[in-house]
Design a protein around this motif. Structure first.
Motif, PDB file in Angstrom:
ATOM      1  N   PRO A   1      75.532  40.917  90.662  1.00  0.00           N
ATOM      2  CA  PRO A   1      75.488  41.936  89.796  1.00  0.00           C
ATOM      3  C   PRO A   1      74.996  43.474  90.483  1.00  0.00           C
ATOM      4  CG  PRO A   1      74.216  40.074  88.994  1.00  0.00           C
ATOM      5  CD  PRO A   1      74.522  39.807  90.288  1.00  0.00           C
TER       6      PRO A   1
ATOM      7  N   LEU B   1      70.868  38.601  84.475  1.00  0.00           N
ATOM      8  CA  LEU B   1      72.069  38.575  85.646  1.00  0.00           C
ATOM      9  C   LEU B   1      71.541  38.175  86.735  1.00  0.00           C
ATOM     10  CD1 LEU B   1      75.186  40.053  83.985  1.00  0.00           C
ATOM     11  CD2 LEU B   1      74.555  38.044  83.516  1.00  0.00           C
ATOM     12  N   LYS B   2      70.879  39.473  87.409  1.00  0.00           N
ATOM     13  CA  LYS B   2      70.668  39.364  88.715  1.00  0.00           C
ATOM     14  C   LYS B   2      69.485  38.449  89.030  1.00  0.00           C
ATOM     15  CE  LYS B   2      70.806  44.415  88.760  1.00  0.00           C
ATOM     16  NZ  LYS B   2      70.078  45.734  88.911  1.00  0.00           N
TER      17      LYS B   2
ATOM     18  N   GLY C   1      79.670  44.900  82.796  1.00  0.00           N
ATOM     19  CA  GLY C   1      80.298  46.086  81.593  1.00  0.00           C
ATOM     20  C   GLY C   1      80.371  45.217  80.361  1.00  0.00           C
TER      21      GLY C   1
ATOM     22  N   ASN D   1      71.222  42.945  82.339  1.00  0.00           N
ATOM     23  CA  ASN D   1      71.755  42.898  83.685  1.00  0.00           C
ATOM     24  C   ASN D   1      70.791  42.346  84.456  1.00  0.00           C
ATOM     25  OD1 ASN D   1      74.407  43.970  82.807  1.00  0.00           O
ATOM     26  ND2 ASN D   1      73.869  45.971  83.060  1.00  0.00           N
TER      27      ASN D   1
ATOM     28  N   PRO E   1      76.497  34.788  83.202  1.00  0.00           N
ATOM     29  CA  PRO E   1      77.130  35.676  82.563  1.00  0.00           C
ATOM     30  C   PRO E   1      78.151  35.274  81.337  1.00  0.00           C
ATOM     31  CG  PRO E   1      77.927  35.742  84.712  1.00  0.00           C
ATOM     32  CD  PRO E   1      76.988  34.322  84.511  1.00  0.00           C
TER      33      PRO E   1
ATOM     34  N   PRO F   1      75.516  49.596  83.393  1.00  0.00           N
ATOM     35  CA  PRO F   1      74.554  50.090  84.048  1.00  0.00           C
ATOM     36  C   PRO F   1      74.147  51.410  83.381  1.00  0.00           C
ATOM     37  CG  PRO F   1      76.303  49.655  85.842  1.00  0.00           C
ATOM     38  CD  PRO F   1      76.799  49.701  84.191  1.00  0.00           C
TER      39      PRO F   1
ATOM     40  N   VAL G   1      74.438  38.644  78.323  1.00  0.00           N
ATOM     41  CA  VAL G   1      75.903  39.337  78.032  1.00  0.00           C
ATOM     42  C   VAL G   1      75.835  40.716  79.072  1.00  0.00           C
ATOM     43  CG1 VAL G   1      77.234  40.699  76.323  1.00  0.00           C
ATOM     44  CG2 VAL G   1      76.080  38.612  75.619  1.00  0.00           C
ATOM     45  N   PRO G   2      76.829  40.810  79.781  1.00  0.00           N
ATOM     46  CA  PRO G   2      76.682  42.062  80.744  1.00  0.00           C
ATOM     47  C   PRO G   2      77.066  43.263  79.870  1.00  0.00           C
ATOM     48  CG  PRO G   2      78.802  40.695  81.035  1.00  0.00           C
ATOM     49  CD  PRO G   2      77.888  39.834  80.143  1.00  0.00           C
ATOM     50  N   GLY G   3      76.606  44.487  80.541  1.00  0.00           N
ATOM     51  CA  GLY G   3      77.034  45.635  80.117  1.00  0.00           C
ATOM     52  C   GLY G   3      76.545  46.931  80.955  1.00  0.00           C
TER      53      GLY G   3
END
Lengths: 378, 378
Positions: B282, A276-277, B262, A273, A282, A264, A260-262
């Motif tokens: 990302p 994700l990288k 985000g 994150n 996502p 930075p 889950v993105p958030g």
């Protein structure tokens, strides 16, 4: 697929056999991998149990290994069953098929709750214990939405994200994977949660019924969270967190990794994150998870092909390494992890001999396994 | 690489030539693509200018097209130069090489500021006008860090993320791409920002010096933001935002698309998280951007191979479509966009004839181009 210790047609064990499985895995220095190796070498559970004292002696142990007695195994079964816990061995019909596919499946799992849940499509939701309000809210939302879509939610019963995911899916089905025994729910404040979730879901443990979980039991437990699941959703995770271990294991086990993105600027998103990288999918809503696992569900799921237990032991007792080989191999080991492949190559002895010596050392409590085929001397 | 209207060895235009380029692109119904087609058909700028009235007549226009006069072009040059703005045509040494690679490069750009900036490695940072405090802070941080790493920052001078990115990189070099003319900075509150950033950076426009930007000028401008840059970082973006247009254009132009993750609960992250789902890289720190563009920088940058302007017009005036063909083609057009390929196939006439008729209609102000080879009748 493990050779040598699976059941031919997913039939149930007799009570005697179940006790033997439990005795072997509850004996000192026998972990899931060693269990497999032992059964492979000796051609069965009973011969493996019988071989333990000799192995420990050859491995350099000065006293006989602590072998789980029949009475101890019976006592555990009895106490656990009184608490509604049932035991299933690898290969039995109730043992979750997907869990059989991992590298080091527990030989025996102890399950409390609704057994059908284990056979449903499972997705894990994990994350920080000190989750943000937004993280908890998101975990609840996605657990509820996945639950309504027919997916049961796996998690680790921790405070924060785990508990939020369990609670939000308690009515649709959720599985708590315990780091300790069923009689030692951790954290204790979640005893009520477990009692509630077993109505539509289950709690699972590979540890003895009264096992108090210690720090290193949690990462070990995490392989079951991912191993049970089609994929793992990491909701919030700081830089070095248990959730990232679960995500790594999921990747190694070939399961989907969702993050889950958030922001930075939020340290609780550093881990997600980072995933994700590294290529995690996502996720901002349940549909993202469903879209990714639907193809897997669609093509069905192939259970490991059934196989007769080996009649022939793989490593015959009379083909044992001689003491020169044993000494030479032990000399090559030290506190720094080395790969078993390198040992075989450098020792110029057979892989069977190397594995045999390592097994002896392990049963004697002198060997540590680090995963990825690395071992070191303790 | 466009044929027919590039300069052989990136030499400078004479003042007369520059005026002709400006006259053609400032004439009614001549956009960057039509400019290219005209020069290709007529073999040069001057013949294209001469051909405009005949084209408009054949395209069905009842009055002569508004052609930019020499005096009007001169007046624009003079006024703009007085404000420190210089004009560069496609192929001139100062024209940014990377911008030459896009599908529809502006034939002439008007630049104010430090020209060297255009030749530096450029990365765009774009995002919401109504950005969150966290978004603004992140934009400042990454703009500053990329600036310190030697990268100049491209953006669109909007409120919110754009302005934050420009401000944070004003001392290391930033490029504002204007949607209107240099004399109509939008929003007006950013006149001071432009005056400040031209010291170490530049402002660029393809529009006439006194052009008041209208709504549809902004998406058009966005292709220059991405076209100038190695990649575009989208910091915050709601579901349907201009930043997403820039990201889409960047993808079409083969540039890197970066998105800042985000929270799924923050609507300002819907767009950026959506980009992540589509495969955007990302970004949580400048290093992520640098790691992705370093290989591009490393392998250097191939300018389009120099090519002599065509001496031979591609579509000879005497090979013009006859009026039957013209009528037939126009009958096939309507308000719904159709592809030029389909027109060629269905009309069973030559591609040259189809393009010629479309050009006539365009100069007559009767054709709309929608990109991706789609056209419709106005």
């Amino acid at each position: 697929m493990r050779s040598g210790w699976t059941l031919s047609d997913r039939t149930r064990l007799s009570e005697e056999e179940r006790l033997d499985w439990l005795r072997l895995i509850r004996s000192a220095n026998v972990g899931p991998r060693t269990f497999h190796d032992l059964v492979g070498y000796y051609g069965g559970i009973r011969p493996a149990l019988t071989a333990l004292p000799g192995l420990a002696r050859r491995g350099g142990s000065t006293r006989p290994p602590r072998i789980c007695s029949r009475a101890q195994a019976e006592a555990e079964l009895k106490a656990a069953r009184a608490a509604g816990v049932e035991f299933f061995a690898f290969g039995e019909p109730e043992y979750p098929t997907r869990l059989q596919m991992i590298d080091d499946p527990p030989p025996v799992i102890a399950v409390r709750g609704k057994l059908d849940t284990l056979a449903r499509p499972l997705v894990a939701i994990v994350g920080s214990r000190n989750a943000s309000a937004a993280g908890v809210k998101f975990a609840e939302r996605i657990a509820r939405d996945l639950g309504e879509a027919g997916i049961a939610i796996v998690s680790g019963l921790a405070r924060g994200i785990d508990a939020a995911a369990h609670r939000a899916s308690a009515d649709t089905g959720t599985i708590a994977v315990l780091a300790g025994g069923h009689d030692r729910i951790y954290p204790a404040e979640h005893v009520d949660l477990v009692n509630r979730l077993v109505a539509e879901g289950a709690a699972i443990s590979e540890m003895p019924f009264t096992w108090e979980p210690r720090a290193h039991d949690f990462p070990r437990r995490n392989r079951l969270i991912s191993g049970l699941s089609l994929g793992v959703v990491v909701v919030e995770a700081a830089r070095r967190s248990g959730s990232l271990i679960t995500a790594r294991l999921a990747g190694e086990q070939g399961r989907e990794v969702f993050a889950v993105p958030g922001s930075p600027l939020d340290p609780r998103s550093t881990g997600t994150n980072g995933l994700l990288k590294q290529g995690a999918i996502p996720v901002t809503e349940a549909a993202d998870v469903i879209a990714a696992i639907e193809p897997i569900l669609g093509r069905g799921f192939d259970a490991p092909s059934a196989q007769e237990p080996s009649q022939e032991p793989l490593g015959l007792p009379d083909a044992e390494p001689d003491s020169d080989e044993r000494v030479r191999l032990i000399a090559m080991l030290g506190p720094a992890p080395v790969s078993i492949d390198d040992l075989v190559r450098l020792s110029r002895t057979s892989a069977t001999n190397v594995r045999s010596v390592l097994l002896e050392l392990e049963i004697a409590g002198r060997l540590a396994r680090h995963g990825a085929g690395l071992v070191s001397l303790l």
